[in-house]
Enzyme design. Structure first.
Site, PDB file in Angstrom:
ATOM      1  CG  HIS A 122      -1.978   0.668   0.964  1.00  0.00           C
ATOM      2  ND1 HIS A 122      -3.599   0.291   1.697  1.00  0.00           N
ATOM      3  CD2 HIS A 122      -2.172   1.979   0.543  1.00  0.00           C
ATOM      4  CE1 HIS A 122      -4.200   1.743   0.798  1.00  0.00           C
ATOM      5  NE2 HIS A 122      -3.924   2.776   0.519  1.00  0.00           N
ATOM      6  CG  ASN A 166      -4.376   0.247  -1.780  1.00  0.00           C
ATOM      7  OD1 ASN A 166      -5.518   0.158  -2.276  1.00  0.00           O
ATOM      8  ND2 ASN A 166      -3.920   1.383  -1.869  1.00  0.00           N
ATOM      9  CD  GLU A 167      -6.721   2.711  -4.503  1.00  0.00           C
ATOM     10  OE1 GLU A 167      -6.304   4.010  -4.221  1.00  0.00           O
ATOM     11  OE2 GLU A 167      -8.031   3.600  -3.802  1.00  0.00           O
ATOM     12  CD  GLU A 372      -8.788   1.889   0.404  1.00  0.00           C
ATOM     13  OE1 GLU A 372      -8.645   2.733  -0.187  1.00  0.00           O
ATOM     14  OE2 GLU A 372      -7.552   1.196   0.050  1.00  0.00           O
ATOM     15  CD1 TRP A 419     -10.845   5.416   3.754  1.00  0.00           C
ATOM     16  CD2 TRP A 419      -9.293   3.835   3.745  1.00  0.00           C
ATOM     17  NE1 TRP A 419      -9.011   5.489   3.940  1.00  0.00           N
ATOM     18  CE2 TRP A 419      -8.130   4.435   3.974  1.00  0.00           C
ATOM     19  CE3 TRP A 419      -8.837   1.918   3.568  1.00  0.00           C
ATOM     20  CZ2 TRP A 419      -7.164   4.435   4.270  1.00  0.00           C
ATOM     21  CZ3 TRP A 419      -6.998   1.843   3.683  1.00  0.00           C
ATOM     22  CH2 TRP A 419      -6.282   3.521   4.463  1.00  0.00           C
TER      23      TRP A 419
HETATM   24  C1  GBH Z   1      -7.356   5.118  -1.322  1.00  0.00           C
HETATM   25  O1  GBH Z   1      -7.126   5.519  -2.662  1.00  0.00           O
HETATM   26  C2  GBH Z   1      -6.483   5.125   0.145  1.00  0.00           C
HETATM   27  O2  GBH Z   1      -6.121   3.038  -1.797  1.00  0.00           O
HETATM   28  C3  GBH Z   1      -6.275   5.156   1.023  1.00  0.00           C
HETATM   29  O3  GBH Z   1      -5.095   5.323   1.444  1.00  0.00           O
HETATM   30  C4  GBH Z   1      -6.802   6.635   0.961  1.00  0.00           C
HETATM   31  O4  GBH Z   1      -7.005   6.798   2.237  1.00  0.00           O
HETATM   32  C5  GBH Z   1      -8.408   6.633   0.891  1.00  0.00           C
HETATM   33  O5  GBH Z   1      -8.480   6.250  -0.663  1.00  0.00           O
HETATM   34  C6  GBH Z   1      -9.239   8.164   0.624  1.00  0.00           C
HETATM   35  O6  GBH Z   1      -8.068   9.352  -0.191  1.00  0.00           O
HETATM   36  O7  GBH Z   1     -10.521  13.748  -8.395  1.00  0.00           O
HETATM   37  O8  GBH Z   1     -13.146  14.135  -7.348  1.00  0.00           O
HETATM   38  O9  GBH Z   1     -12.484  12.446  -8.878  1.00  0.00           O
HETATM   39  C7  GBH Z   1      -7.830   6.851  -2.907  1.00  0.00           C
HETATM   40  C8  GBH Z   1      -7.910   7.147  -4.783  1.00  0.00           C
HETATM   41  C9  GBH Z   1      -7.617   8.631  -6.583  1.00  0.00           C
HETATM   42  C10 GBH Z   1      -9.891   7.989  -5.448  1.00  0.00           C
HETATM   43  C11 GBH Z   1      -7.850  10.430  -6.562  1.00  0.00           C
HETATM   44  C12 GBH Z   1     -10.639   9.547  -5.689  1.00  0.00           C
HETATM   45  C13 GBH Z   1      -9.623  11.347  -7.699  1.00  0.00           C
HETATM   46  C14 GBH Z   1     -11.520  11.883  -7.230  1.00  0.00           C
HETATM   47  N1  GBH Z   1      -8.466   8.347  -5.215  1.00  0.00           N
HETATM   48  N2  GBH Z   1      -9.728   9.909  -6.904  1.00  0.00           N
HETATM   49  S1  GBH Z   1     -11.473  13.338  -8.319  1.00  0.00           S
END
Ligand code: GBH
Length: 466
Positions: A122, A166-167, A372, A419
């Site tokens: 992660h 993860n991602e 998540e 999450w």
């Molecule tokens: C996850 O990533 C992670 O795995 C985690 O560690 C983290 O704490 C959690 O989510 C919360 O952030 O530009 O408005 O369309 C999240 C990945 C990538 C999700 C960017 C939202 C863009 C939102 N994110 N994405 S928007």
């Protein structure tokens, strides 16, 4: 009409965390820096200059945290292993003190009847491997597989459910493309190379895990697949959606589940990387080794249009004018799905979750997990110390309803991991944004379950949203 949302027997009711976001104790037990230590200690990278040095001190408080999980009735817990705690330089033998922490954590979980789901990666690459080139370098994939073997050999007697990455989209494109995540590099070619080597690392790790674990082990990966929607049915908007689906989703699912990179993705990015040199013979077979479950991390849908069709419309480019995390699709415009947003500014729309689960079910035919889902809000702390977060309760309720609708539509969804268990270090946002169902007072590190936690405990006890 009241709809009763029920969930299958054995459905995993979980919560999720990640090592760097909660553990702290960054110099204890032989741990060395990861790219997130370096990044968070670089001025200007994380809001407020926050770091994970202490985080929520889970390393010392894990017994209390497991007790809180048990009080909520969680049946499963998803956490990640810190690579630099287990294998400090990213090479060589495992450090027993690092493994002992996870042995103790898992034993505590098992004693409380909570099934562990361990994530190998992660985002905390050992800094020494980044200094040797990081994910854009092919060797990192082999180092990841070695680490996977060490972790599985040490913990395979007590952990039977594993995810590799993860991602990987965030690791590749936020880490090496837009640079808003560690290691903060901004080269679209490196970002694409990182994506391929993350894929290769996943496949090699699946092989290493299969060799080290009992046949009954369940292997998975967690992807933040983008629920991509065109802003209109204009052909240019459909083309924008195709490009984002290619470099946001199919760049991972293509090789992992179909053993190929799609031609349109290769064409969109051909000016950036020489794919025939990047992808070696045998890589796609390695990457497409079968896994048992597919994990989805879902927060919001992604609405896109061409730049031309975005003129005069309010835009919502997540990268805010900095370098793009979308190689080959830099000119695509992003829009808010609606104005009802969380404290992150992310639109709330549970239909993206049901749509994604049903689409994944149809395309991959695998059992699914929501690894998540959750939201940041500004919680209200009352004078008596209780913490009220009705918006989070509503968000989770509506998204659980979407999961149950996907199940009713035929998707084989085996569990849901909220999450997050605890407020924690929210990457580039530091401690400013709170995702927990358990509040953490950052002065005392005291834990207080929020009203959403009490509500989730009720849902788990009843096994239905009522
Ligand atoms: C996850 O990533 C992670 O795995 C985690 O560690 C983290 O704490 C959690 O989510 C919360 O952030 O530009 O408005 O369309 C999240 C990945 C990538 C999700 C960017 C939202 C863009 C939102 N994110 N994405 S928007």
């Amino acid at each position: 009409m009241t709809v009763s949302h029920t969930f299958p027997a054995g459905f995993a009711w979980g919560a999720a965390t990640a090592a760097y976001q909660i553990e702290g104790a960054v110099t204890e037990g032989g741990r060395t820096p990861s790219i997130w230590d370096t990044f968070s200690h670089t001025p200007g990278k994380v809001a407020g200059g926050d770091t994970g040095d202490t985080a929520v001190d889970h390393y010392h408080r894990f017994r209390e945290d497991v007790r809180l999980m048990a009080e909520l009735g969680l049946t499963a817990y998803r956490f990640s292993l810190s690579w630099p705690r287990i294998q400090p330089t990213g090479r060589g033998p495992a450090v027993e003190r690092g493994l002992d922490f996870y042995r103790a954590l898992v034993d505590e979980l098992l004693e409380h009847g909570i099934t562990p789901l361990a994530t190998l990666y992660h985002w905390d690459l050992p800094q020494e491997l980044e200094s040797a080139g990081g994910w854009p370098v092919r060797d990192t994939a082999y180092r990841f597989a070695d680490y996977a073997a060490l972790a599985a050999e040490a913990l395979g007697d007590r952990v039977s459910s594993w995810t590799t990455l993860n991602e990987p989209w965030c690791s590749a494109f936020l880490g090496y493309g837009s640079g808003v995540h560690a290691p903060g590099r901004t080269d679209p070619a490196d970002a694409l190379k990182a994506a391929h080597h993350l894929n290769l690392g996943h496949g090699l790790a699946v092989g290493a895990l299969r060799a080290a674990l009992p046949r009954t082990a369940q292997l998975a990966v967690s992807l933040n697949l983008h629920a991509v929607r065109p802003h209109s049915s204009h052909p240019d908007d459909l083309e924008a959606a195709r490009r984002i689906d290619a470099v946001g989703n199919r760049i991972f699912t293509g090789p992992m589940f179909h053993g190929r990179y799609d031609e349109d993705l290769l064409a969109d990015t051909a000016h950036l990387v020489k794919w025939d040199e990047l992808v070696h013979d045998g890589d796609l077979a390695e990457i497409s080794r079968p896994i048992d479950l597919l994990g989805l991390n879902y927060y919001n849908p992604t609405v896109v249009s061409s730049a031309e069709n975005a003129k005069d419309l309010p835009r919502h480019d997540g990268h805010g004018g900095g370098p793009s995390p979308w190689p080959g699709a830099e000119d695509v415009a992003f829009h808010l799905a609606n104005d009802n947003v969380t404290a992150m500014g992310w639109p709330i729309d549970p239909t993206g979750l049901s749509d994604s689960l049903l689409a994944m079910h149809r395309e991959f035919g695998l059992p699914l997990l929501v690894t998540e889902n959750g939201a940041a809000f500004e919680d209200t702390v009352s004078p008596d110390g209780s913490v009220h977060d009705p918006e989070r309760t509503a968000y989770v309720r509506d998204h659980l309803a979407a999961v149950s609708e996907a199940i009713a539509g035929g998707a084989d969804v085996r569990g849901y991991f909220l999450w997050s268990l605890l407020d924690n270090f929210e990457w580039a946002y530091g401690y400013e944004k709170r995702f927990g169902i358990i509040h953490v007072d950052y002065d005392t590190l005291a834990r207080t379950p929020k009203t959403s936690a009490r509500w989730y405990a009720d849902v788990i006890r009843r096994g239905t949203l009522g």
